[in-house]
Scaffold this active site. Structure first.
Site, mmCIF file in Angstrom:
data_model
loop_
_atom_site.group_PDB
_atom_site.id
_atom_site.type_symbol
_atom_site.label_atom_id
_atom_site.label_comp_id
_atom_site.label_asym_id
_atom_site.label_seq_id
_atom_site.Cartn_x
_atom_site.Cartn_y
_atom_site.Cartn_z
ATOM 1 N N HIS A 214 0.846 -1.208 0.000
ATOM 2 C CA HIS A 214 0.000 0.000 0.000
ATOM 3 C C HIS A 214 0.875 1.250 0.000
ATOM 4 O O HIS A 214 1.024 1.927 1.016
ATOM 5 C CB HIS A 214 -0.939 -0.013 1.210
ATOM 6 C CG HIS A 214 -2.027 -1.029 1.111
ATOM 7 N ND1 HIS A 214 -1.997 -2.221 1.811
ATOM 8 C CD2 HIS A 214 -3.169 -1.049 0.369
ATOM 9 C CE1 HIS A 214 -3.091 -2.918 1.523
ATOM 10 N NE2 HIS A 214 -3.815 -2.231 0.649
ATOM 11 N N HIS A 254 -6.997 6.715 -3.157
ATOM 12 C CA HIS A 254 -7.878 5.734 -2.516
ATOM 13 C C HIS A 254 -7.246 5.035 -1.317
ATOM 14 O O HIS A 254 -7.955 4.499 -0.464
ATOM 15 C CB HIS A 254 -8.333 4.691 -3.544
ATOM 16 C CG HIS A 254 -7.310 3.632 -3.825
ATOM 17 N ND1 HIS A 254 -6.202 3.854 -4.605
ATOM 18 C CD2 HIS A 254 -7.217 2.345 -3.397
ATOM 19 C CE1 HIS A 254 -5.483 2.756 -4.673
ATOM 20 N NE2 HIS A 254 -6.067 1.819 -3.952
#
Length: 486
Positions: A214, A254
């Site tokens: 991430h 996001h």
């Protein structure tokens, strides 16, 4: 929720040090615990946020925090809610334990201070001085290759890892800026290019580079996939410029400020974000609020009417919240219902927004649908992040989360299960909605990659030997039968 605070709660016994004022720096207190692999509290100056200074009062320092830090009183901060584990606590007062000597003040330099990290990346450029380490300078050859790659940014085989190397780790900024220009969004929305680039730089820096998965490269990969979906015939004929703008912004932000652990971990450790968002879409709410904070800080859309800005922030949140994997079945069931009834009308703004949600969900988990040479790298990175969380849980004697135990889980089992129960059902329905060459290609790669992981698993269980090198190259450059290179 207000995302910026100005707190005149830290009186100083002398003027603010010159070296602090000259740094356009930031201190982020959001997800900054060393538990998440972040810096030691004494190194918080490397994190995001901002320090601002009131030139009218040389004895008051104001802290602006982008995130979800709460104020306890005028006497100090409450960084974590009561009941949190002790290793989640950070004492922000340590930031002021070492007073420095003061110097003359410059009114020009104290109005807005960016992050220390941003300062290190940009100050030498603005001053016209060369960086200390010339190895980080990219020559014309690298820049030219990056530009050539952007000419094929719509290819499903786009190698985001190579592009990130060619741009010296600036893949998210370079790719998103290019797409904004390619779609004509800069002219249509009269965007200031300096503000746009500054916003994208802040977004990229607020991703945690220490996260194996991430991070900003994942955000760039999702943005590139979103671009591929926006080009699909049904969408390209129906989406407005507003829809495209929202889709690209949501893809780029996001996973903003993702701590590298999942929602159940935050809940069971009583993290303040879990309490703030009432254990519901904790990470997604934080990503959304962080994105809104950067939009407001950059002033990118400050020239738009207030109602348009609020509408944009709300719809941006709706898109980002759709990426919550725990709500996957809800969105999938709604998608199936629409497809079974055949009542999707892209002339309807609500239906277009729903399709954008589904497109972002597909882009977020499209790694199993990429060519093997790319998909395998993503699979290994996400498993590494899972196992890192599991190691933390073992260290602090917490229950190890599913898929996070390196001793019992394997990358093969994790990926086969994810493809079977999460990715395949979603992309089958997307193929029903958009039955194009791209959809067939994604499903073809999905089948090939699942077969490759099953082959590796079978080989390990049967012989215990190392993986056959031939499997490493399975269809790495060949599209599924019946498809052409996109």
């Amino acid at each position: 929720m207000e995302v910026c605070y100005q707190l005149p709660v830290l009186p100083l016994d002398r003027p603010v040090p010159k070296h602090v004022l000259s740094r356009r720096g930031a201190i982020s207190f959001s997800s900054s615990s060393s538990l998440f692999g972040g810096p030691d509290p004494r190194q918080l100056s490397q994190r995001r946020g901002a320090i601002s200074y009131d030139s009218s009062d040389q004895t008051a320092l104001y802290i602006r925090m982008l995130g979800d830090v709460r104020v306890r009183s005028r006497l100090g901060f409450e960084p974590e809610r009561r009941g949190s584990h002790p290793y989640l606590y950070i004492d922000f007062r340590i930031l002021h334990s070492r007073p420095e000597s003061a110097g003359p003040l410059s009114a020009r330099k104290v109005r807005r201070l960016l992050s220390f990290q941003r300062y290190l990346h940009s100050s030498r450029f603005f001053r016209g001085a060369p960086p200390q380490n010339p190895l980080y300078i990219l020559d014309d050859d690298y820049t030219g290759q990056a530009k050539c790659m952007l000419e094929k940014v719509g290819s499903w085989n786009f190698d985001i890892f190579l592009f990130d190397r060619l741009t010296n780790g600036n893949s998210l900024v370079s790719l998103t800026f290019h797409l904004f220009n390619q779609y004509g969004l800069i002219d249509l929305f009269q965007l200031d290019m300096v503000k746009l680039r500054r916003f994208l730089v802040m977004v990229q820096e607020d991703y945690h580079s220490q996260n194996p998965y991430h991070n900003a490269v994942h955000a760039a990969d999702v943005t590139q996939a979103m671009h591929c979906y926006l080009k699909e015939p049904k969408l390209s004929k129906s989406l407005t410029s507003w829809d495209i703008l929202l889709g690209l912004l949501a893809a780029a932000t996001h996973d903003l400020d993702h701590p590298g652990v999942n929602q159940p971990f935050l809940i069971k450790t009583n993290h303040y974000l879990a309490a703030l968002y009432k254990n519901t879409s904790v990470l997604e709410n934080h990503h959304w609020r962080s994105a809104v904070g950067l939009l407001r800080e950059s002033g990118l859309f400050a020239h738009l009417p207030i109602e348009d800005r609020l509408k944009m922030e709300s719809q941006l949140g709706s898109l980002i919240l759709a990426t919550d994997i725990s709500r996957q079945n809800d969105y999938l069931a709604q998608f199936r219902t629409h497809l079974d009834k055949g009542d999707l009308c892209l002339g309807n703004a609500g239906h277009r927004h729903f399709i954008l949600q589904m497109a972002l969900k597909c882009a977020d988990i499209c790694n199993p649908c990429r060519p093997w040479r790319l998909s395998k790298q993503w699979s290994e990175k996400v498993t590494e992040e899972f196992f890192h969380q599991g190691d933390i849980e073992k260290k602090y004697k917490l229950d190890v989360s599913p898929l996070c135990d390196s001793q019992t889980d394997t990358v093969e089992n994790i990926q086969i299960g994810f493809m079977t129960y999460v990715a395949e059902p979603l992309f089958v329905e997307w193929g029903r909605f958009s039955d194009t060459r791209l959809s067939q290609t994604m499903l073809g790669y999905l089948g090939l990659n699942k077969a490759s992981w099953r082959g590796k698993l079978q080989e390990q269980t049967s012989s215990g030997d190392d993986t056959d090198p031939a499997l490493e190259e399975t269809d790495s450059e060949v599209l599924p039968q019946g498809s052409k290179e996109l």
